[in-house]
Design a protein around this motif. Structure first.
Motif, PDB file in Angstrom:
ATOM      1  N   LEU A  60       0.842  -1.186   0.000  1.00 50.91           N
ATOM      2  CA  LEU A  60       0.000   0.000   0.000  1.00 50.91           C
ATOM      3  C   LEU A  60       0.882   1.243   0.000  1.00 50.91           C
ATOM      4  CD1 LEU A  60      -2.749   1.415   0.221  1.00 50.91           C
ATOM      5  CD2 LEU A  60      -2.612   1.107   2.721  1.00 50.91           C
ATOM      6  N   VAL A  61       0.732   2.073  -1.017  1.00 48.57           N
ATOM      7  CA  VAL A  61       1.535   3.285  -1.179  1.00 48.57           C
ATOM      8  C   VAL A  61       1.000   4.382  -0.263  1.00 48.57           C
ATOM      9  CG1 VAL A  61       2.208   5.089  -2.829  1.00 48.57           C
ATOM     10  CG2 VAL A  61       2.117   2.687  -3.552  1.00 48.57           C
ATOM     11  N   GLY A  62       1.910   5.131   0.357  1.00 51.70           N
ATOM     12  CA  GLY A  62       1.508   6.229   1.228  1.00 51.70           C
ATOM     13  C   GLY A  62       2.676   7.157   1.483  1.00 51.70           C
ATOM     14  N   PRO A  67       7.002   7.078  -1.211  1.00 63.99           N
ATOM     15  CA  PRO A  67       6.431   8.431  -1.197  1.00 63.99           C
ATOM     16  C   PRO A  67       6.433   9.120  -2.551  1.00 63.99           C
ATOM     17  CG  PRO A  67       8.575   8.397  -0.110  1.00 63.99           C
ATOM     18  CD  PRO A  67       8.187   6.972  -0.333  1.00 63.99           C
ATOM     19  N   ASP A  68       7.390   8.805  -3.436  1.00 63.73           N
ATOM     20  CA  ASP A  68       7.402   9.437  -4.750  1.00 63.73           C
ATOM     21  C   ASP A  68       6.164   9.021  -5.557  1.00 63.73           C
ATOM     22  OD1 ASP A  68       9.772  10.659  -4.132  1.00 63.73           O
ATOM     23  OD2 ASP A  68      11.034   9.247  -5.246  1.00 63.73           O
ATOM     24  N   LEU A  69       5.798   7.757  -5.478  1.00 60.26           N
ATOM     25  CA  LEU A  69       4.583   7.291  -6.151  1.00 60.26           C
ATOM     26  C   LEU A  69       3.351   7.946  -5.533  1.00 60.26           C
ATOM     27  CD1 LEU A  69       4.966   3.447  -6.774  1.00 60.26           C
ATOM     28  CD2 LEU A  69       4.805   5.261  -8.471  1.00 60.26           C
ATOM     29  N   LEU A  72       2.910  11.379  -6.935  1.00 57.95           N
ATOM     30  CA  LEU A  72       2.367  11.343  -8.295  1.00 57.95           C
ATOM     31  C   LEU A  72       0.848  11.149  -8.256  1.00 57.95           C
ATOM     32  CD1 LEU A  72       4.981   9.122 -10.186  1.00 57.95           C
ATOM     33  CD2 LEU A  72       4.704  11.607 -10.331  1.00 57.95           C
ATOM     34  N   LEU A  73       0.390  10.299  -7.352  1.00 57.59           N
ATOM     35  CA  LEU A  73      -1.053  10.074  -7.190  1.00 57.59           C
ATOM     36  C   LEU A  73      -1.746  11.341  -6.714  1.00 57.59           C
ATOM     37  CD1 LEU A  73      -3.607   8.242  -6.880  1.00 57.59           C
ATOM     38  CD2 LEU A  73      -2.794   7.764  -4.548  1.00 57.59           C
ATOM     39  N   LEU A  74      -1.212  11.965  -5.671  1.00 57.67           N
ATOM     40  CA  LEU A  74      -1.856  13.152  -5.110  1.00 57.67           C
ATOM     41  C   LEU A  74      -1.893  14.300  -6.116  1.00 57.67           C
ATOM     42  CD1 LEU A  74      -0.477  13.237  -1.448  1.00 57.67           C
ATOM     43  CD2 LEU A  74      -2.611  12.252  -2.297  1.00 57.67           C
TER      44      LEU A  74
END
Length: 290
Positions: A60-62, A67-69, A72-74
């Motif tokens: 789970l990315v957060g 954090p770089d991914l 990109l999401l945010l």
């Protein structure tokens, strides 16, 4: 590299939805009870199953995990005016990304590690934004049913004939919906060459070949694909080759995004307040309602 991007505050799906998506969605909505069946019977079970599978077998990315991914999401969510879904990374040798959502209930995106290894950060953001396009356009209900029918074609209790007819219509819808999501990818990256580059790499890329690929040659290849449609036999062959696909062929998607990036509709969407990549406001303006 510093660059300007336009946050599209107040963006609605109908501002960028592809006409083929609109038409195919209208056709599906004419099938009585389809939406209710998927949402009420299949949706809750599928949501719980996929949530457990992701928590157990993916990362789970957060803010504290990749954090770089996460950024990109945010950033993509800010531009598309969308609440961030969960983003998972899964170890898998086949480059792919996919989305699941039942109109806002625990939406998530999964990206395979092999796709991340193939793309640049800008291209990864294009993939994320493409998946966000499914959420923005509320494609979740029909995507769920399409995926289930592809897995269980011919084994459904109401008969193979009915299942095949429904599968054909759903696959046609899925291919049309992908065009809308490619537009979402363009709106987030605001660079048509980034989106086209993703499609080129999905067609014939690898981590070792990626730096040698020529995007202009790929776009010329897309124009050659168009030439085949100039006679009836060529058009029939193209239809037969794509009838069972879940996505339009990459050259067609690249051609579509190249055309839309030059359209007045796309330019109108960007007539808002640009901000730099670090969030600094550069000029004043407002969202254009049209």
């Amino acid at each position: 590299m510093s660059f300007l991007k336009t946050p599209l505050i107040g963006l609605r799906a109908d501002h960028f939805r592809h006409p083929l998506d609109l038409e195919a969605t209208a056709n599906l909505k004419q099938l009585p009870g389809l939406d209710v069946m998927v949402r009420n019977l299949l949706g809750p079970l599928a949501e719980q199953f996929f949530y457990l599978e992701n928590i157990a077998s993916s990362v789970l990315v957060g803010e504290q995990q990749l954090p770089d991914l996460h950024k990109l999401l945010l950033d993509a969510c800010q531009i598309l005016d969308l609440e961030p879904p969960q983003l998972y990374v899964r170890q898998h040798p086949v480059p792919n990304a996919y989305t699941f959502a039942m109109r806002g209930k625990q939406p998530f995106i999964v990206i395979h590690t092999s796709l991340l290894e193939l793309l640049t950060p800008d291209e990864i953001q294009a993939v994320i934004a493409h998946e966000l396009g499914h959420l923005k356009c509320e494609h979740g209900v029909y995507l769920t049913l399409a995926n289930l029918l592809v897995l269980a074609a011919g084994q459904l209790p109401w008969g193979a004939g009915v299942a095949q007819a429904l599968q054909t219509q759903l696959l046609e819808w899925v291919r049309c919906a992908e065009f809308s999501c490619d537009r979402a990818a363009l709106l987030a990256t605001q660079n048509p060459r980034v989106v086209a580059s993703v499609l080129m790499k999905l067609a014939g890329g690898s981590p070792t070949l990626a730096s040698q690929l020529n995007l202009d040659a790929f776009l010329a290849q897309a124009r050659a694909y168009d030439e085949i449609s100039k006679d009836q036999i060529g058009e029939l062959l193209k239809q037969a080759m794509t009838a069972q696909l879940t996505h339009p062929v990459p050259v067609l998607r690249a051609r579509e995004i190249d055309r839309w990036s030059s359209s007045q509709a796309y330019q109108a969407l960007l007539e808002s307040r640009p901000v730099s990549h670090n969030g600094e406001v550069k000029s004043k303006g407002g969202w254009r309602n049209w």
